[in-house]
Design an enzyme around this catalytic site. Structure first.
Site, PDB file in Angstrom:
ATOM      1  N   GLU A 237       0.880  -1.183   0.000  1.00  0.00           N
ATOM      2  CA  GLU A 237       0.000   0.000   0.000  1.00  0.00           C
ATOM      3  C   GLU A 237       0.906   1.220   0.000  1.00  0.00           C
ATOM      4  O   GLU A 237       1.541   1.517   1.009  1.00  0.00           O
ATOM      5  CB  GLU A 237      -0.886  -0.001   1.259  1.00  0.00           C
ATOM      6  CG  GLU A 237      -1.755  -1.228   1.414  1.00  0.00           C
ATOM      7  CD  GLU A 237      -2.839  -1.320   0.374  1.00  0.00           C
ATOM      8  OE1 GLU A 237      -3.236  -0.269  -0.183  1.00  0.00           O
ATOM      9  OE2 GLU A 237      -3.278  -2.440   0.084  1.00  0.00           O
ATOM     10  N   CYS A 271      -2.320   8.925   2.845  1.00  0.00           N
ATOM     11  CA  CYS A 271      -2.040   8.437   1.492  1.00  0.00           C
ATOM     12  C   CYS A 271      -3.153   8.829   0.522  1.00  0.00           C
ATOM     13  O   CYS A 271      -2.898   9.115  -0.634  1.00  0.00           O
ATOM     14  CB  CYS A 271      -1.859   6.928   1.503  1.00  0.00           C
ATOM     15  SG  CYS A 271      -3.240   6.048   2.255  1.00  0.00           S
TER      16      CYS A 271
HETATM   17  P1  NAD Z   1       8.647   4.809   4.398  1.00  0.00           P
HETATM   18  O1  NAD Z   1       8.560   4.004   3.165  1.00  0.00           O
HETATM   19  O2  NAD Z   1       9.798   5.711   4.590  1.00  0.00           O
HETATM   20  O3  NAD Z   1       8.630   3.876   5.694  1.00  0.00           O
HETATM   21  C1  NAD Z   1       7.578   2.972   5.939  1.00  0.00           C
HETATM   22  C2  NAD Z   1       8.083   1.867   6.834  1.00  0.00           C
HETATM   23  O4  NAD Z   1       9.043   1.082   6.148  1.00  0.00           O
HETATM   24  C3  NAD Z   1       8.763   2.324   8.107  1.00  0.00           C
HETATM   25  O5  NAD Z   1       8.341   1.487   9.158  1.00  0.00           O
HETATM   26  C4  NAD Z   1      10.247   2.125   7.799  1.00  0.00           C
HETATM   27  O6  NAD Z   1      11.043   1.927   8.935  1.00  0.00           O
HETATM   28  C5  NAD Z   1      10.204   0.886   6.956  1.00  0.00           C
HETATM   29  N1  NAD Z   1      11.333   0.682   6.049  1.00  0.00           N
HETATM   30  C6  NAD Z   1      12.167   1.601   5.521  1.00  0.00           C
HETATM   31  N2  NAD Z   1      13.037   1.003   4.670  1.00  0.00           N
HETATM   32  C7  NAD Z   1      12.744  -0.314   4.673  1.00  0.00           C
HETATM   33  C8  NAD Z   1      13.252  -1.451   3.971  1.00  0.00           C
HETATM   34  N3  NAD Z   1      14.262  -1.347   3.105  1.00  0.00           N
HETATM   35  N4  NAD Z   1      12.695  -2.644   4.205  1.00  0.00           N
HETATM   36  C9  NAD Z   1      11.657  -2.780   5.050  1.00  0.00           C
HETATM   37  N5  NAD Z   1      11.129  -1.741   5.741  1.00  0.00           N
HETATM   38  C10 NAD Z   1      11.657  -0.527   5.540  1.00  0.00           C
HETATM   39  O7  NAD Z   1       7.250   5.605   4.477  1.00  0.00           O
HETATM   40  P2  NAD Z   1       6.835   6.739   5.527  1.00  0.00           P
HETATM   41  O8  NAD Z   1       7.583   7.978   5.201  1.00  0.00           O
HETATM   42  O9  NAD Z   1       6.912   6.180   6.902  1.00  0.00           O
HETATM   43  O10 NAD Z   1       5.292   6.925   5.192  1.00  0.00           O
HETATM   44  C11 NAD Z   1       4.799   7.812   4.251  1.00  0.00           C
HETATM   45  C12 NAD Z   1       4.399   7.064   3.001  1.00  0.00           C
HETATM   46  O11 NAD Z   1       3.457   6.048   3.310  1.00  0.00           O
HETATM   47  C13 NAD Z   1       3.724   7.943   1.968  1.00  0.00           C
HETATM   48  O12 NAD Z   1       4.253   7.678   0.694  1.00  0.00           O
HETATM   49  C14 NAD Z   1       2.271   7.502   2.037  1.00  0.00           C
HETATM   50  O13 NAD Z   1       1.555   7.737   0.854  1.00  0.00           O
HETATM   51  C15 NAD Z   1       2.409   6.065   2.348  1.00  0.00           C
HETATM   52  N6  NAD Z   1       1.163   5.543   2.933  1.00  0.00           N
HETATM   53  C16 NAD Z   1       0.391   4.713   2.178  1.00  0.00           C
HETATM   54  C17 NAD Z   1      -0.806   4.227   2.688  1.00  0.00           C
HETATM   55  C18 NAD Z   1      -1.683   3.304   1.868  1.00  0.00           C
HETATM   56  O14 NAD Z   1      -2.539   2.622   2.434  1.00  0.00           O
HETATM   57  N7  NAD Z   1      -1.533   3.260   0.552  1.00  0.00           N
HETATM   58  C19 NAD Z   1      -1.210   4.589   3.991  1.00  0.00           C
HETATM   59  C20 NAD Z   1      -0.405   5.443   4.708  1.00  0.00           C
HETATM   60  C21 NAD Z   1       0.786   5.917   4.183  1.00  0.00           C
END
Ligand code: NAD
Length: 511
Positions: A237, A271
Site C-alpha cells: 500500500e 495516502c
Molecule cells: P517509508 O517508506 O519511509 O517507511 C515505511 C516503513 O518502512 C517504516 O516502518 C520504515 O522503517 C520501513 N522501512 C524503511 N526502509 C525499509 C526497507 N528497506 N525494508 C523494510 N522496511 C523498511 O514511508 P513513511 O515515510 O513512513 O510513510 C509515508 C508514506 O506512506 C507515503 O508515501 C504515504 O503515501 C504512504 N502511505 C500509504 C498508505 C496506503 O494505504 N496506501 C497509507 C499510509 C501511508
C-alpha cells in the site's frame, strides 16, 4: 527529530513542540529472527483455535481499546503532533475494524465446495481450504500510528497467522501500546511489535512468510525486490497523488468543504489525501473563492486535549521540507499562493495552502506532497479533468464532486485509481467491505474487500475426494490405446463444439 543512541535506542519527540515523549529499542536483525521463531512456535495453537476462538481474543482487545481510548489518543497525539480532533478518530476506527473481522472471519474463512467445471470432474468432491501463512510481517508508516497497524494486523490475526509488526521509527509508541494491550488481555503470544528503522524492517521482510507493507513507493519497490528473491508473497500500500474533480453541476460550497477536509486532514499526511484539484471552468472562480475562504478560516496549532485547532504539526522536518519545496518551486514557475504558503512556528507547522496557476510541469502536481497544500487547476470540461487526473504515475484514489451521482459513477469508471469517492473524501477508508488498494505506482494488492481481505493472509489449498473409486483410474499405467481413446474422446465430446465433438474418423466419413 529522532536520534539513534549508542544504546540502540530511538528517541521519540512530539513534532509540535520538540518535547521528548518516549524511547524505543532499535531492534537488531538477530532479535527479529528470534521473535519470528517464537511466533512460529505459537502460531499452530492459534490457528487451531478456529476463527470463532480467535475472534474472542480480538473482541477482548476491542474492549481494551474502548477502555483505554483517551490514553491511546494521548499517545497518538504525543508522537505525531496532530490535533486532538484528528487523533481522536484513530481508536474508534480500530474498534470498528475489530468488530468487522471478529464478526466476519468465520464465514470468510469457511471451506468452499465448488462445483466441478465439467461433468467428468463429478467423480470427485472438491474443497478449497484457506490456511494461514504462519508468520505475517506488517510494516507501517508514521501518519496514522495506531490505525495503520490495526488496518492489517487484525485481519492477519483473524486469518490464524502470527503477526510481527514493525511500526515506523518516527511514531512507534502507539504500536507499542497495542502490543501492551494484547499482553494485558492475556492473549496467546502471536502478536509481537519490534521497533526499529529500515534495517529492522529489512530483517522482518527476510524472516516472515508474507509481507504487508504500507509506506512510500520507494521502500515498496525495495521490499518487492527482496520478496522477489525469496519468493515471499507480499502486498504493498504505497503513495498517492489523489485528484479531485469538481464539475460545474456540483454544490460548490460542499465540494470546497469536502476537499478542505480530504486534503488537509492530518495536515495532508494521508495516502488518500486530495493532492490536486481540477475544476470545470464555469464554477472555477466560485470554487476557488469558497476554498480559499474555508482554508483561511482553519486554525493551525498544537494542542493537547483542547479541540482548539484544525490543522496540527507535520510529523518530520523532512516532510515539511518536501512541502516547502513543492510550494517554492511552483511559485518560482508562476503559481500563485492564495492563502498560506509558509512553514511557521517553532514546531513543524506548515500553513494550509491554496495554490493556483499550477500545471503538470510542477512537482506539486506530479510528486506526492503529503502535506497541507491544495493546488487547483481550471479545466474546460469533464474530459480534460479525466485526462489530467489520469496523468500520474500514481493511482490510489480520487474524488468526484457533482450534482448528478450517475454522472459521478460514470466518471469513476474512467479513472485509473483503486477507489473513487463521489461527493465525499475518505469514504472508502471506512468501508471495509470494499477493497482499499492502489493501482500503478500506488501499490500491489489491496487490504479489506470482504473475504479477500482475510484470505490474502492464507494459502489456498485444493482437496479432491473421490465420490466413488474404480479399482484403477482409466489413465493409470500400463498404457493402453483404447483407454486413451476413451478418455480423450470423452473430453473432446464434453468440451468441443458441434460436429467437432465427434472422433476425427467419424467427421471424415461425414464430409
Ligand atoms: P517509508 O517508506 O519511509 O517507511 C515505511 C516503513 O518502512 C517504516 O516502518 C520504515 O522503517 C520501513 N522501512 C524503511 N526502509 C525499509 C526497507 N528497506 N525494508 C523494510 N522496511 C523498511 O514511508 P513513511 O515515510 O513512513 O510513510 C509515508 C508514506 O506512506 C507515503 O508515501 C504515504 O503515501 C504512504 N502511505 C500509504 C498508505 C496506503 O494505504 N496506501 C497509507 C499510509 C501511508
Amino acid at each position: 527529530m529522532k536520534t539513534m543512541q549508542e544504546t540502540a535506542e530511538i528517541e521519540i519527540r512530539n513534532p509540535a513542540d520538540g518535547r521528548m515523549v518516549g524511547r524505543v529499542r532499535d531492534h537488531a536483525v538477530e532479535e527479529v529472527a528470534e521473535a519470528v521463531r517464537g511466533l512460529r512456535a505459537a502460531q499452530p495453537a492459534w490457528a487451531a483455535l478456529g476463527a470463532r476462538g480467535r475472534a474472542e481474543w480480538l473482541l477482548r482487545l476491542q474492549d481494551w481499546l474502548v477502555d483505554h481510548t483517551a490514553r491511546l489518543t494521548d499517545v497518538v497525539q504525543s508522537e505525531t503532533g496532530k490535533t486532538r480532533f484528528d487523533a481522536a478518530i484513530e481508536v474508534p476506527c480500530a474498534i470498528d475494524l475489530a468488530k468487522y473481522w471478529a464478526g466476519h472471519a468465520a464465514r470468510f474463512l469457511a471451506d468452499e465446495r465448488p462445483a466441478p467445471h465439467s461433468p467428468i470432474g463429478r467423480t470427485k468432491r472438491l474443497v478449497t481450504t484457506f490456511r494461514p501463512y504462519p508468520v505475517v510481517g506488517i510494516i507501517t508508516p508514521w501518519n496514522l500510528p495506531l490505525m495503520n497497524p490495526c488496518f492489517d494486523a487484525f485481519a492477519a490475526l483473524m486469518a490464524g497467522a502470527a503477526v510481527l509488526l514493525k511500526p515506523s521509527e518516527v511514531t512507534p509508541l502507539s504500536a507499542v501500546e497495542l502490543a501492551r494491550g494484547w499482553a494485558e488481555i492475556g492473549a496467546p503470544p502471536v502478536f509481537a511489535v519490534l521497533t526499529g528503522a529500515g534495517a529492522t524492517g529489512r530483517a522482518v521482510v527476510d524472516a516472515v512468510d508474507y509481507v504487508q507493507f504500507t509506506g512510500s513507493t520507494g521502500t515498496g519497490r525495495a521490499i518487492a525486490t527482496a520478496c522477489g528473491q525469496s519468493l515471499t508473497p507480499y502486498s504493498l500500500e504505497l503513495g498517492g497523488k489523489d485528484p479531485a474533480i469538481v464539475l460545474a453541476d456540483a454544490d460548490v460550497d460542499r465540494a470546497a468543504a469536502g476537499i478542505v477536509y480530504g486534503g488537509l486532514f492530518n495536515a495532508g499526511q494521508v495516502c488518500i489525501s486530495v493532492e490536486r484539484v481540477y475544476v470545470e471552468a464555469p464554477v472555477y472562480d466560485r470554487f476557488v473563492a469558497a476554498l480559499t475562504a474555508q482554508v483561511e478560516a482553519l486554525r493551525l496549532g498544537g494542542d493537547d486535549r483542547g479541540f482548539r485547532y484544525d490543522i496540527g504539526a507535520m510529523a518530520t522536518a523532512a516532510q515539511r521540507d518536501i512541502v516547502r519545496r513543492h510550494v517554492e518551486e511552483a511559485v518560482a514557475a508562476g503559481a500563485r499562493i492564495l492563502t498560506g504558503g509558509k512553514a511557521i512556528g517553532s514546531g513543524l507547522f506548515f500553513e494550509p495552502t491554496v495554490l493556483v496557476d499550477v500545471d503538470h510541469s510542477m512537482a506539486c502536481m506530479t510528486e506526492e506532497t503529503f502535506g497541507p497544500i491544495l493546488p487547483v487547476v481550471r479545466v474546460a470540461d469533464e474530459d480534460e479533468a479525466v485526462r489530467l487526473a489520469n496523468d500520474s504515475v500514481y493511482g490510489l484514489s480520487a474524488t468526484v464532486w457533482t450534482g448528478d451521482r450517475a454522472r459521478g459513477e460514470r466518471i469513476a469508471r474512467r479513472l485509473e485509481v483503486g477507489a473513487v469517492n463521489i461527493n465525499d473524501a475518505f469514504a472508502n477508508l471506512v468501508n471495509f467491505a470494499l477493497p482499499m488498494g492502489g493501482w500503478k505506482d500506488s501499490g500491489i494488492g489491496a487490504r479489506w474487500g470482504g473475504a479477500a481481505g482475510i484470505r490474502k493472509y492464507c494459502r489456498q489449498q485444493a482437496i479432491t475426494v473421490p465420490r466413488q473409486e474404480l479399482r484403477r483410474e482409466p489413465l493409470w499405467y500400463p498404457a493402453s490405446r483404447w483407454r486413451s481413446a476413451l478418455v480423450t474422446g470423452l473430453m473432446r465430446a464434453v468440451d468441443a463444439r458441434g460436429v467437432r465433438k465427434l472422433p476425427e474418423r467419424l467427421r471424415r466419413n461425414r464430409s
